[in-house]
Write an enzyme that holds these catalytic residues in place. Sequence first.
Site, PDB file in Angstrom:
ATOM      1  N   TYR A  75      26.295 -36.473  22.012  1.00 19.50           N
ATOM      2  CA  TYR A  75      27.034 -35.201  21.901  1.00 19.50           C
ATOM      3  C   TYR A  75      28.109 -35.266  20.821  1.00 19.50           C
ATOM      4  O   TYR A  75      28.213 -34.376  19.985  1.00 19.50           O
ATOM      5  CB  TYR A  75      27.670 -34.836  23.247  1.00 19.50           C
ATOM      6  CG  TYR A  75      28.269 -33.441  23.250  1.00 19.50           C
ATOM      7  CD1 TYR A  75      27.524 -32.360  23.716  1.00 19.50           C
ATOM      8  CD2 TYR A  75      29.544 -33.209  22.754  1.00 19.50           C
ATOM      9  CE1 TYR A  75      28.056 -31.076  23.700  1.00 19.50           C
ATOM     10  CE2 TYR A  75      30.082 -31.922  22.729  1.00 19.50           C
ATOM     11  CZ  TYR A  75      29.334 -30.873  23.211  1.00 19.50           C
ATOM     12  OH  TYR A  75      29.851 -29.601  23.187  1.00 19.50           O
ATOM     13  N   PHE A 127      26.577 -11.180  -0.170  1.00 19.99           N
ATOM     14  CA  PHE A 127      25.333 -11.059   0.595  1.00 19.99           C
ATOM     15  C   PHE A 127      25.608 -10.243   1.878  1.00 19.99           C
ATOM     16  O   PHE A 127      26.726 -10.222   2.368  1.00 19.99           O
ATOM     17  CB  PHE A 127      24.791 -12.460   0.934  1.00 19.99           C
ATOM     18  CG  PHE A 127      23.497 -12.385   1.682  1.00 19.99           C
ATOM     19  CD1 PHE A 127      22.365 -11.861   1.077  1.00 19.99           C
ATOM     20  CD2 PHE A 127      23.409 -12.799   2.999  1.00 19.99           C
ATOM     21  CE1 PHE A 127      21.176 -11.751   1.778  1.00 19.99           C
ATOM     22  CE2 PHE A 127      22.218 -12.699   3.704  1.00 19.99           C
ATOM     23  CZ  PHE A 127      21.098 -12.171   3.096  1.00 19.99           C
ATOM     24  N   ASP A 218      29.752 -19.520  -1.894  1.00 18.05           N
ATOM     25  CA  ASP A 218      28.605 -19.328  -1.008  1.00 18.05           C
ATOM     26  C   ASP A 218      27.476 -20.082  -1.695  1.00 18.05           C
ATOM     27  O   ASP A 218      26.884 -19.599  -2.662  1.00 18.05           O
ATOM     28  CB  ASP A 218      28.288 -17.835  -0.843  1.00 18.05           C
ATOM     29  CG  ASP A 218      27.040 -17.608   0.012  1.00 18.05           C
ATOM     30  OD1 ASP A 218      26.262 -18.566   0.197  1.00 18.05           O
ATOM     31  OD2 ASP A 218      26.833 -16.471   0.477  1.00 18.05           O
ATOM     32  N   LYS A 261      18.150 -22.782   2.513  1.00 11.21           N
ATOM     33  CA  LYS A 261      17.647 -22.538   1.153  1.00 11.21           C
ATOM     34  C   LYS A 261      17.596 -23.872   0.389  1.00 11.21           C
ATOM     35  O   LYS A 261      16.651 -24.611   0.510  1.00 11.21           O
ATOM     36  CB  LYS A 261      18.556 -21.519   0.431  1.00 11.21           C
ATOM     37  CG  LYS A 261      18.375 -20.067   0.880  1.00 11.21           C
ATOM     38  CD  LYS A 261      19.090 -19.752   2.147  1.00 11.21           C
ATOM     39  CE  LYS A 261      19.208 -18.270   2.425  1.00 11.21           C
ATOM     40  NZ  LYS A 261      19.808 -18.019   3.737  1.00 11.21           N
TER      41      LYS A 261
HETATM   42  N1  F0G Z   1      24.536 -16.257   1.847  1.00  7.57           N
HETATM   43  C1  F0G Z   1      23.483 -15.958   1.079  1.00  7.57           C
HETATM   44  C2  F0G Z   1      23.646 -15.861  -0.410  1.00  7.57           C
HETATM   45  C3  F0G Z   1      22.232 -15.719   1.667  1.00  7.57           C
HETATM   46  O1  F0G Z   1      21.184 -15.399   0.899  1.00  7.57           O
HETATM   47  C4  F0G Z   1      22.101 -15.835   3.070  1.00  7.57           C
HETATM   48  C5  F0G Z   1      20.819 -15.580   3.740  1.00  7.57           C
HETATM   49  C6  F0G Z   1      23.232 -16.166   3.826  1.00  7.57           C
HETATM   50  C7  F0G Z   1      24.445 -16.372   3.179  1.00  7.57           C
HETATM   51  C8  F0G Z   1      23.186 -16.286   5.332  1.00  7.57           C
HETATM   52  O2  F0G Z   1      22.569 -17.468   5.678  1.00  7.57           O
HETATM   53  O3  F0G Z   1      20.468 -16.767   6.841  1.00  7.57           O
HETATM   54  O4  F0G Z   1      21.387 -19.092   7.048  1.00  7.57           O
HETATM   55  O5  F0G Z   1      22.525 -17.195   8.157  1.00  7.57           O
HETATM   56  N2  F0G Z   1      19.810 -15.089   3.181  1.00  7.57           N
HETATM   57  C9  F0G Z   1      18.470 -14.883   3.726  1.00  7.57           C
HETATM   58  C10 F0G Z   1      17.657 -14.063   2.770  1.00  7.57           C
HETATM   59  C11 F0G Z   1      18.446 -14.357   5.105  1.00  7.57           C
HETATM   60  O6  F0G Z   1      16.517 -13.668   3.153  1.00  7.57           O
HETATM   61  O7  F0G Z   1      18.063 -13.817   1.645  1.00  7.57           O
HETATM   62  P1  F0G Z   1      21.675 -17.629   7.003  1.00  7.57           P
END
Ligand code: F0G
Length: 461
Positions: A75, A127, A218, A261
């Site tokens: 944990y 985003f 980000d 990603k």
């Molecule tokens: N920031 C960016 C630039 C993103 O593209 C995403 C997610 C997030 C934050 C959030 O991250 O999904 O892990 O909670 N993008 C996906 C997309 C969902 O399809 O572009 P997450």
Amino acid sequence: MARDVFSEMEPFRIKMVEPIHLPSGEDRARFLEEAGLNVFLIKGENILIDLLTDSGTGAMSDRQWAGLMMGDETYAGCRNFYNLESSVRDIFGFNYVLPCHQGRGAENVLHSAFIKKGDVIPGNTHFDTTKAHIEHNNGRAVDCTVDEASDPYLDHPFKGNVDLKKLEAVYKEFGKDRIPFTVVTATCNSGGGQPVSLENMRAVKKLSAKYGIPVCLDGARYAENCYFIKTREDGMRDRPIKEIARMQADCFDMMTMSAKKDAIVNIGGFIATGDPAIYDRIKNFGILFEGFVTYGGLAGRDLEAMAIGLYEGIDEDYLGYRIGHVRYLGERLKEAGIPVLWPPGGHAIYLDMKKFLPQIPPDQFPGMAFCAHLYLESGVRGVEIGTLLNGRDPDTGKNRPATLELVRLTIPRRVYTYRHLDYVVEAVKKVWDKRRQIKGFELTNEAPVLRHFTARFRWAP
Ligand code: F0G
């Protein structure tokens, strides 16, 4: 051997496969009908090639799968957390790491700690989840992207850049008391997967320091951004990607990461910072929302896959292939006369629906109609980034027409081959050939927030 053939080739061999199937035309029509014409609601097993997202859809390597077996499910203080911490320190130079279950988990923790009512968070086209979390904390996102980003055909190397004049105007108007941080998204997903230059990040850092405002990266697609810096920015070509990643991180006080990603895992994320005061401020929110500070909503095995994947994401042969693979799709579509946002993004190709389906008005959702036809023709799934996603104006209740009405064809990492992309090109061409007969959509069911996930439609007469 010509250099470009090598750089575009897959730098891996395939050791496990997952069969995919094309449902019959009759079945595709039925599945679409049952989904209320919204391709989001079609079961994954009924999709042939899924270009809905590059998030969590990548193929992990043999080393990552082996890493899963080394999961330490203690944990508190599991071994895999320290491995992740060591990868993050080595690549980004950030000493403090707070794991989170994915990117929006990290946003929730950071924003809860930093944002108070009436605050303003400037950035380069935030985003959706970032913007939604800012608004959830009663703050407001202000878009300070360069004007070049709004011209879909302008061939500019860094369309994700922040406009420093716009940023300074926001700093002057609100000051550091109302601006808890600025966020730079690299690459900029909502702006078409476009990169931000190192020069621009350095300038943002300098300006923000002058006003006493922290800057947050980000970093969901930070590695793809580094590759664009390497290949497009003066003096960067001979620098290793890892060195560029460090120079990039040096421009920030903290980062949020969706590891789904560029760390090529199916689930995971984190917040990282070099500042112990920031870590102290966020860690209790981490415990409250995600879990204890050494697991953050993840299993030990997930942390291990992330610790390994972070290195695979910055491998130069991989990145050359990755960016070239996405570009290949963009170039083939452009050659066929299809209106494609240019230059191609790092993770996706965006189709311009205002040119593709000019007869369909924004409130009949041309991007959704395109996705429906693409599925009917080919079993391929894309995603609308347009008026449906934009939602309604909270004051007037009217649809907010999108500036760029787009469909995103998002390429998962290490999953599809060039032949799969050739099939996608043929599929888009088929829809293009019948574009004049395509009708729009009428909404029959709509949720009050994030409606694009569940909305249902009928064809407009
Ligand atoms: N920031 C960016 C630039 C993103 O593209 C995403 C997610 C997030 C934050 C959030 O991250 O999904 O892990 O909670 N993008 C996906 C997309 C969902 O399809 O572009 P997450």
